[in-house]
Motif scaffolding. Structure first.
Motif, short mmCIF file in Angstrom:
data_model
loop_
_atom_site.label_atom_id
_atom_site.label_comp_id
_atom_site.label_asym_id
_atom_site.label_seq_id
_atom_site.Cartn_x
_atom_site.Cartn_y
_atom_site.Cartn_z
N ARG A 72 0.84 -1.21 0.00
CA ARG A 72 0.00 0.00 0.00
C ARG A 72 0.88 1.26 0.00
O ARG A 72 1.91 1.30 0.69
N SER A 73 0.45 2.27 -0.76
CA SER A 73 1.19 3.53 -0.78
C SER A 73 0.37 4.62 -0.10
O SER A 73 -0.85 4.70 -0.31
N PHE A 74 1.03 5.42 0.70
CA PHE A 74 0.34 6.50 1.41
C PHE A 74 1.00 7.83 1.07
O PHE A 74 2.23 7.90 0.96
N GLY A 75 0.16 8.86 0.89
CA GLY A 75 0.67 10.19 0.56
C GLY A 75 1.16 10.90 1.81
O GLY A 75 0.98 10.41 2.94
N ASP A 76 1.76 12.06 1.60
CA ASP A 76 2.31 12.83 2.72
C ASP A 76 1.18 13.24 3.68
O ASP A 76 0.19 13.83 3.27
N GLY A 77 1.33 12.91 4.95
CA GLY A 77 0.35 13.30 5.97
C GLY A 77 -0.88 12.41 6.01
O GLY A 77 -1.80 12.66 6.79
N GLU A 78 -0.92 11.40 5.19
CA GLU A 78 -2.09 10.52 5.14
C GLU A 78 -2.11 9.62 6.39
O GLU A 78 -1.08 9.09 6.80
N VAL A 79 -3.32 9.47 6.94
CA VAL A 79 -3.45 8.67 8.16
C VAL A 79 -3.53 7.19 7.79
O VAL A 79 -4.34 6.79 6.95
N PHE A 81 -3.73 4.58 10.27
CA PHE A 81 -4.86 4.23 11.15
C PHE A 81 -4.87 5.21 12.31
O PHE A 81 -3.89 5.90 12.57
N ARG A 82 -6.03 5.28 12.96
CA ARG A 82 -6.18 6.21 14.07
C ARG A 82 -6.21 5.49 15.40
O ARG A 82 -6.64 4.34 15.46
N TYR A 91 1.88 -3.94 9.93
CA TYR A 91 2.52 -3.27 8.80
C TYR A 91 4.05 -3.28 8.92
O TYR A 91 4.59 -3.08 10.00
N MET A 112 -6.83 14.48 13.62
CA MET A 112 -5.49 14.66 13.06
C MET A 112 -5.30 16.05 12.45
O MET A 112 -4.18 16.46 12.17
N SER A 113 -6.42 16.74 12.21
CA SER A 113 -6.28 18.03 11.54
C SER A 113 -5.87 19.12 12.54
O SER A 113 -5.52 20.21 12.16
N VAL A 147 0.79 7.98 11.04
CA VAL A 147 0.62 8.94 9.95
C VAL A 147 1.86 8.90 9.06
O VAL A 147 2.99 8.89 9.55
#
Lengths: 210, 355
Positions: A72-79, A81-82, A91, A112-113, A147
């Motif tokens: 899986r690829s995640f972008g910058d700042g992408e969560v 899991f919480r 992972y 997260m915001s 994150v």
């Protein structure tokens, strides 16, 4: 390995030594390891080989394990899991960085915001892992948030994958669970040591107050 | 710190979510609109569930996966070829003979009706309207004739299935995981873990339910056919098949399945010992189903309150007819799973948190 062969040959040429003209095993190995698909580094089994807790796996077992993992690829700042989410998998960080964050106010689902109450406790790098508890617990709850920092690539392994491994490749499943137990035992050991140190510090503070 | 990055991926995540759900909806609609493909596909899925546990066993013996699947499929075809070649002519024979028995059943019902009508008029002074009976007879006659006429067509599609079902089963077993992985790859990150866990649970529940129901229907079919054959009743195979198929419908199914057999025996042998024996046979078969098969096989998988089962069957029958009755239970089980998941994410996690 390819690099060492190359430098060896270069040294021979520079020193005027005779270089063999026949095709031998070392030459073949050099060309084999120069294969761009092998040397690019983007080879999951090869990556898994570099992880110490997976040391008891053979190369073929790692190849089978990699087929059961989800890239899986995640972008910058992408969560990823919480905190307080119901967790389902484990992972491995394949590339990039992941921030592990905790919400100080335990009763709230972290937002997260906003930066309020969210503390970064550590940053993980390639080859490190997180979320291993949810592979073993029933309805496991995440105790921190993860994150992605400046984008990351993860290899996820989830409960259904472990179920499938148990059915199809019991030896690999046993080795995997052994590795996960090792990870948890290591964490438990460091945690209990930390608790002991904290208890000692508290007792010292209490003594000082008395 | 994190805020500035959030809007970047949020838009991408929305686009991914929309695309993902569009793909799923299009797939469901496509399957629903082509029953000629989806029906054998469903059967292939049921068969794949039956032979799937054999794949890892063969693989442990060192046989490659594809070869293990082919071997199992060949074995299944080999085992089922004999009963199918025997059963297909038997069913068409029995169905053809049934045509000649319909007038007999009809005249029996008319005669009984005249007697009941006379008695009712003498004792209660109420005159029955004949049109009810004639409408009923005409409708049922038309229905049975249409079903018999449709039988060759049904058998022809069965021939098509003989090729399609093994093919679909092979590819479901071989490439089912690839298909699942493609779907998981396009799944947005925010939904990934939940979607994977839910589909896995869904698959286990629905697959288990279909398999359990198939076994249950087969058991009923064997008991009824063997019982009728032992009592030397004609159409034992056809009546057993009807009882087995209708058994898939919870609660109402066994009653519907018993009606054709009881009416036929009543018309052929009268309300005597044979009729009593058949009535006992159907009761025993259903008692075995309710007391042994259902609790062991089905209820352990779906785990629904009987009241929920009854309500979902009624709702299913109202919205989709017989098909609704059949699929209502797995749908209710799936809904329960989603509701539990939401419940856990809202309430349960507070009490179950760990370090």
């Amino acid at each position: 390995m390819a690099g060492s062969y190359e430098s060896e040959q270069r040294a021979k040429i520079l020193s005027g030594e005779e270089v063999t003209e026949n095709v031998n095993i070392s030459t073949l190995k050099y060309f084999w390891l120069s294969n761009p698909r092998l040397s690019s580094g983007k080879n999951i089994p090869k990556f898994l080989r570099s992880i110490p807790v997976l040391g008891n796996f053979t190369d073929n077992e790692l190849r089978i394990l990699s087929r059961h993992m989800h890239h899986r690829s995640f972008g910058d700042g992408e969560v990823i899991f919480r905190q307080n989410d119901v967790g389902f998998g484990f992972y491995l960080l394949y590339g990039g960085h992941v921030d592990i964050m905790v919400n100080v106010r335990e009763e709230d689902v972290p937002d997260m915001s906003s930066d309020q109450d969210v503390t970064r406790i550590l940053t993980l790098e390639s080859g490190e892992y997180f979320g291993e508890l949810s592979l073993l617990q029933e309805h496991s709850v995440r105790n921190a948030s993860a994150v992605s920092r400046q984008g990351c690539e993860l290899l996820g392994l989830f409960k259904p994958d472990v179920d499938q491994l148990i059915l199809q490749y019991p030896v690999i499943a046993a080795k995997l669970l052994q590795s996960v137990s090792q990870i948890i035992a290591n964490r438990f050991y460091s945690l209990s040591r930390e608790v002991r140190e904290l208890k000692f510090k508290i007792s010292q503070i209490e003594k000082a107050q008395v | 710190m994190i805020e500035k990055h959030l809007s970047k991926w949020r838009n991408r995540e929305i686009a991914r979510t929309v695309f993902f759900f569009t793909v799923i909806i299009v797939m469901i609609l496509a399957l629903a609109s082509v029953p000629r493909v989806s029906a054998p596909l469903l059967l292939a899925y049921v068969i794949s569930l039956m032979i799937r546990p054999g794949v890892p066993i063969l693989m442990k013996l060192g046989i490659p996966r594809t070869l293990a699947i082919i071997a199992l499929l060949m074995g299944l075809i080999g085992i089922s070829a004999w009963p199918i070649t025997k059963a297909v002519p038997l069913i068409s024979d029995e169905a053809r003979n049934l045509q000649f028995y319909i007038p007999k059943v009809e005249s029996y019902i008319t005669n009984r009706y005249v007697v009941v009508k006379k008695e009712l008029k003498e004792k209660a002074g109420y005159d029955l309207n004949d049109s009810y009976l004639y409408d009923f007879l005409e409708n049922s006659n038309k229905y049975v004739t249409n079903s018999i006429l449709a039988l060759p067509k049904w058998l022809a599609s069965l021939l098509e299935w003989v090729f399609l079902v093994p093919l679909f089963t092979f590819f479901i077993l071989k490439d089912g995981i690839v298909f699942r992985d493609i779907l998981l790859n396009i799944c947005p990150n925010t939904l990934f873990e939940r979607f994977y866990s839910l589909t896995h649970e869904f698959g286990k529940k629905i697959g288990g339910y279909i398999f359990a129901k198939f076994v249950e229907a087969s058991i009923i079919f064997v008991i009824i056919t063997a019982g009728l054959w032992f009592l030397d009743i004609r159409f034992s195979f056809l009546l057993g098949l009807v009882a087995g198929i209708t058994n898939i419908i919870p609660y109402v199914g066994p009653v519907i399945g018993a009606i054709p057999g009881l009416i036929y025996v009543l018309a052929e042998y009268g309300a005597g010992g044979t009729f009593a024996a058949i009535a006992i046979l159907y009761t025993v078969a259903n008692a075995i189903d309710i007391a042994i098969v259902f609790p062991i096989l089905v209820s352990r998988i779906v785990d629904l309150h009987p009241l929920v089962v009854v309500v979902s069957v009624i709702l299913g029958s109202q919205s989709m007819g017989v098909l609704g009755m059949v699929i209502s239970i797995p749908l209710a089980a799936a809904l329960k799973l989603i509701i539990l998941e939401i419940y856990q994410s809202i309430y349960a996690r507070r009490n179950n948190s760990s370090f």
